[in-house]
Design an enzyme around this catalytic site. Structure first.
Site, PDB file in Angstrom:
ATOM      1  N   GLN A  72      68.014  38.077 102.912  1.00  0.00           N
ATOM      2  CA  GLN A  72      67.755  38.546 101.547  1.00  0.00           C
ATOM      3  C   GLN A  72      67.369  37.401 100.605  1.00  0.00           C
ATOM      4  O   GLN A  72      67.167  37.608  99.413  1.00  0.00           O
ATOM      5  CB  GLN A  72      68.931  39.358 101.007  1.00  0.00           C
ATOM      6  CG  GLN A  72      70.178  38.559 100.655  1.00  0.00           C
ATOM      7  CD  GLN A  72      71.318  39.476 100.229  1.00  0.00           C
ATOM      8  OE1 GLN A  72      71.821  40.248 101.022  1.00  0.00           O
ATOM      9  NE2 GLN A  72      71.717  39.396  98.966  1.00  0.00           N
ATOM     10  N   GLY A 107      78.845  46.881  92.731  1.00  0.00           N
ATOM     11  CA  GLY A 107      78.888  46.587  91.306  1.00  0.00           C
ATOM     12  C   GLY A 107      77.621  47.000  90.585  1.00  0.00           C
ATOM     13  O   GLY A 107      76.512  46.835  91.117  1.00  0.00           O
ATOM     14  N   GLU A 151      86.593  37.340  89.804  1.00  0.00           N
ATOM     15  CA  GLU A 151      87.305  38.522  89.309  1.00  0.00           C
ATOM     16  C   GLU A 151      86.469  39.802  89.381  1.00  0.00           C
ATOM     17  O   GLU A 151      87.012  40.893  89.446  1.00  0.00           O
ATOM     18  CB  GLU A 151      87.793  38.295  87.873  1.00  0.00           C
ATOM     19  CG  GLU A 151      88.994  37.354  87.775  1.00  0.00           C
ATOM     20  CD  GLU A 151      90.169  37.820  88.640  1.00  0.00           C
ATOM     21  OE1 GLU A 151      90.521  39.006  88.567  1.00  0.00           O
ATOM     22  OE2 GLU A 151      90.709  36.998  89.402  1.00  0.00           O
ATOM     23  N   GLY A 152      85.146  39.665  89.352  1.00  0.00           N
ATOM     24  CA  GLY A 152      84.277  40.842  89.502  1.00  0.00           C
ATOM     25  C   GLY A 152      84.471  41.462  90.881  1.00  0.00           C
ATOM     26  O   GLY A 152      84.688  42.670  91.019  1.00  0.00           O
ATOM     27  N   HIS A 153      84.429  40.609  91.916  1.00  0.00           N
ATOM     28  CA  HIS A 153      84.658  41.105  93.278  1.00  0.00           C
ATOM     29  C   HIS A 153      86.059  41.710  93.398  1.00  0.00           C
ATOM     30  O   HIS A 153      86.243  42.755  94.023  1.00  0.00           O
ATOM     31  CB  HIS A 153      84.558  39.952  94.287  1.00  0.00           C
ATOM     32  CG  HIS A 153      83.212  39.295  94.400  1.00  0.00           C
ATOM     33  ND1 HIS A 153      82.999  37.988  94.021  1.00  0.00           N
ATOM     34  CD2 HIS A 153      82.020  39.753  94.852  1.00  0.00           C
ATOM     35  CE1 HIS A 153      81.739  37.667  94.257  1.00  0.00           C
ATOM     36  NE2 HIS A 153      81.115  38.718  94.750  1.00  0.00           N
ATOM     37  N   GLN A 190      70.034  46.874  93.089  1.00  0.00           N
ATOM     38  CA  GLN A 190      70.634  46.924  94.431  1.00  0.00           C
ATOM     39  C   GLN A 190      71.392  48.238  94.624  1.00  0.00           C
ATOM     40  O   GLN A 190      71.272  48.894  95.664  1.00  0.00           O
ATOM     41  CB  GLN A 190      71.579  45.740  94.605  1.00  0.00           C
ATOM     42  CG  GLN A 190      72.506  45.828  95.795  1.00  0.00           C
ATOM     43  CD  GLN A 190      73.273  44.545  96.001  1.00  0.00           C
ATOM     44  OE1 GLN A 190      72.715  43.563  96.481  1.00  0.00           O
ATOM     45  NE2 GLN A 190      74.541  44.514  95.645  1.00  0.00           N
ATOM     46  N   ARG A 235      76.819  32.696  91.146  1.00  0.00           N
ATOM     47  CA  ARG A 235      75.772  31.735  90.752  1.00  0.00           C
ATOM     48  C   ARG A 235      76.066  31.066  89.404  1.00  0.00           C
ATOM     49  O   ARG A 235      75.403  30.075  89.072  1.00  0.00           O
ATOM     50  CB  ARG A 235      74.403  32.420  90.719  1.00  0.00           C
ATOM     51  CG  ARG A 235      73.877  32.755  92.108  1.00  0.00           C
ATOM     52  CD  ARG A 235      72.429  33.194  92.075  1.00  0.00           C
ATOM     53  NE  ARG A 235      71.836  33.223  93.407  1.00  0.00           N
ATOM     54  CZ  ARG A 235      71.650  34.333  94.140  1.00  0.00           C
ATOM     55  NH1 ARG A 235      72.011  35.507  93.657  1.00  0.00           N
ATOM     56  NH2 ARG A 235      71.111  34.268  95.337  1.00  0.00           N
TER      57      ARG A 235
HETATM   58  P1  AMP Z   1      77.674  39.372  95.777  1.00  0.00           P
HETATM   59  O1  AMP Z   1      78.780  38.619  96.437  1.00  0.00           O
HETATM   60  O2  AMP Z   1      77.083  38.674  94.602  1.00  0.00           O
HETATM   61  O3  AMP Z   1      76.634  39.855  96.774  1.00  0.00           O
HETATM   62  O4  AMP Z   1      78.325  40.693  95.172  1.00  0.00           O
HETATM   63  C1  AMP Z   1      79.080  41.577  95.967  1.00  0.00           C
HETATM   64  C2  AMP Z   1      79.360  42.818  95.180  1.00  0.00           C
HETATM   65  O5  AMP Z   1      80.090  42.475  94.011  1.00  0.00           O
HETATM   66  C3  AMP Z   1      78.094  43.553  94.723  1.00  0.00           C
HETATM   67  O6  AMP Z   1      78.306  44.954  94.807  1.00  0.00           O
HETATM   68  C4  AMP Z   1      77.979  43.112  93.284  1.00  0.00           C
HETATM   69  O7  AMP Z   1      77.286  44.042  92.464  1.00  0.00           O
HETATM   70  C5  AMP Z   1      79.426  43.014  92.883  1.00  0.00           C
HETATM   71  N1  AMP Z   1      79.601  42.132  91.729  1.00  0.00           N
HETATM   72  C6  AMP Z   1      79.192  40.852  91.596  1.00  0.00           C
HETATM   73  N2  AMP Z   1      79.485  40.390  90.365  1.00  0.00           N
HETATM   74  C7  AMP Z   1      80.077  41.406  89.705  1.00  0.00           C
HETATM   75  C8  AMP Z   1      80.606  41.560  88.385  1.00  0.00           C
HETATM   76  N3  AMP Z   1      80.573  40.572  87.483  1.00  0.00           N
HETATM   77  N4  AMP Z   1      81.141  42.753  88.055  1.00  0.00           N
HETATM   78  C9  AMP Z   1      81.169  43.778  88.939  1.00  0.00           C
HETATM   79  N5  AMP Z   1      80.701  43.692  90.195  1.00  0.00           N
HETATM   80  C10 AMP Z   1      80.158  42.528  90.578  1.00  0.00           C
END
Ligand code: AMP
Length: 281
Positions: A61, A147, A35-37, A153, A187
């Protein structure tokens, strides 16, 4: 929604979009979407004509011994969430497409990458900056949404865009949390049920720091130590770092000033979780 695996096909698709004078919003991800994505995608959806996400578990990375091989992947589920968020295109390249034989170039953002996560993951932000520079060149987004969950980052990408005069607007998005406060993360899937319960201490410690500041405590060391003590009370929590820093330079603060951010990384078993919060302001 189309899925593109090749750089040259992606570039041709971008040329087609640009020829129609349409704007592009990009959300870079490593997949295993939650849901964050999705929340980032909703924001991006409103910022441009065309919404593209990338799904790429970027090998450069990850450090030696980190979780590259076991990083969770579920493209079918990702496709469903992306389609629901009205994503028009997923760029899903192979590592060979992004880093073909003979590949030799990287982007190093200095200074702000040395502390916090950079201290225990010394090659991580080089990998992040390099892949984002490549994605920006391939997809030519007008805006890219990142995010705040990955606080360092975001600062690194902003610095790179500024320093290299890249033509993309970086838009931050707030951290999306589970009901009990744990920041959503791909994760989190690694956590055992017990670890998952104890992991709520991250959010509680950030809130505690904010409350101490609100109650008048401006000494960063005192607030940091209170947060550290709370985290250590959670069974299995092993602190990588807990810092109170300036939001732009990421330098540790002695006195907490408006805008100050508490950032932390804590391991539960083999799972390393990060979180942060503006504690003053
Ligand atoms: P990742 O797939 O973990 O590399 O994250 C991709 C993007 O989603 C990055 O910009 C993260 O900061 C953002 N992101 C991951 N988790 C969250 C979250 N819980 N709330 C907001 N953005 C998130």
């Amino acid at each position: 929604m189309i899925i593109i695996n090749e750089v040259k096909v992606m570039k041709a698709h971008v040329r087609m979009i640009k020829s129609k004078k349409q704007t592009i919003a990009l959300v870079p991800t490593m997949g295993y979407l939650h849901e964050g994505h999705v929340s980032l995608m909703h924001k991006a959806r409103n910022l441009a004509d065309h919404l593209i996400i990338s799904i790429f578990v970027n090998p450069i990375q990850f450090g030696v011994g980190e979780d590259l091989d076991k990083y969770p992947r579920d493209l079918e589920h990702d496709k469903k969430l992306a389609a629901q968020a009205r994503v028009e295109c997923i760029f899903h390249p192979t590592p060979e497409q992004m880093y073909p034989a003979g590949y030799a170039t990287s982007v190093d953002v200095e200074g702000i990458t040395s502390g916090l996560c950079g201290a225990s993951r010394p090659t991580h932000f080089r990998g992040v900056a390099t892949v984002c520079a490549k994605l920006f060149n391939i997809i030519e987004p007008d805006v890219a949404v990142f995010g705040e969950k990955d606080f360092q980052q975001l600062a690194v990408i902003r610095r790179m865009v500024e320093d290299l005069n890249l033509n993309v607007q970086i838009v931050p998005h707030h951290t999306v949390r589970e009901e009990d406060g744990l920041a959503m993360s791909s994760r989190n899937a690694y956590l055992s049920p017990e670890e998952r319960t104890h992991a709520t201490v991250l959010y509680r410690s950030l809130q505690h720091a904010r409350e101490l500041y609100k109650a008048g405590q401006k000494d960063a060391r005192t607030v940091r130590e209170a947060a550290v003590a709370l985290i250590r009370s959670a069974p299995g929590a092993v602190i990588d770092y807990v810092e109170i820093v300036d939001p732009v330079t990421l330098q540790p603060l002695g006195t907490i000033v408006p805008g100050a951010v508490m950032a932390l990384a804590v391991k539960f078993g083999r799972t390393r979780l990060i979180d942060n919060m503006v504690i003053a302001g």
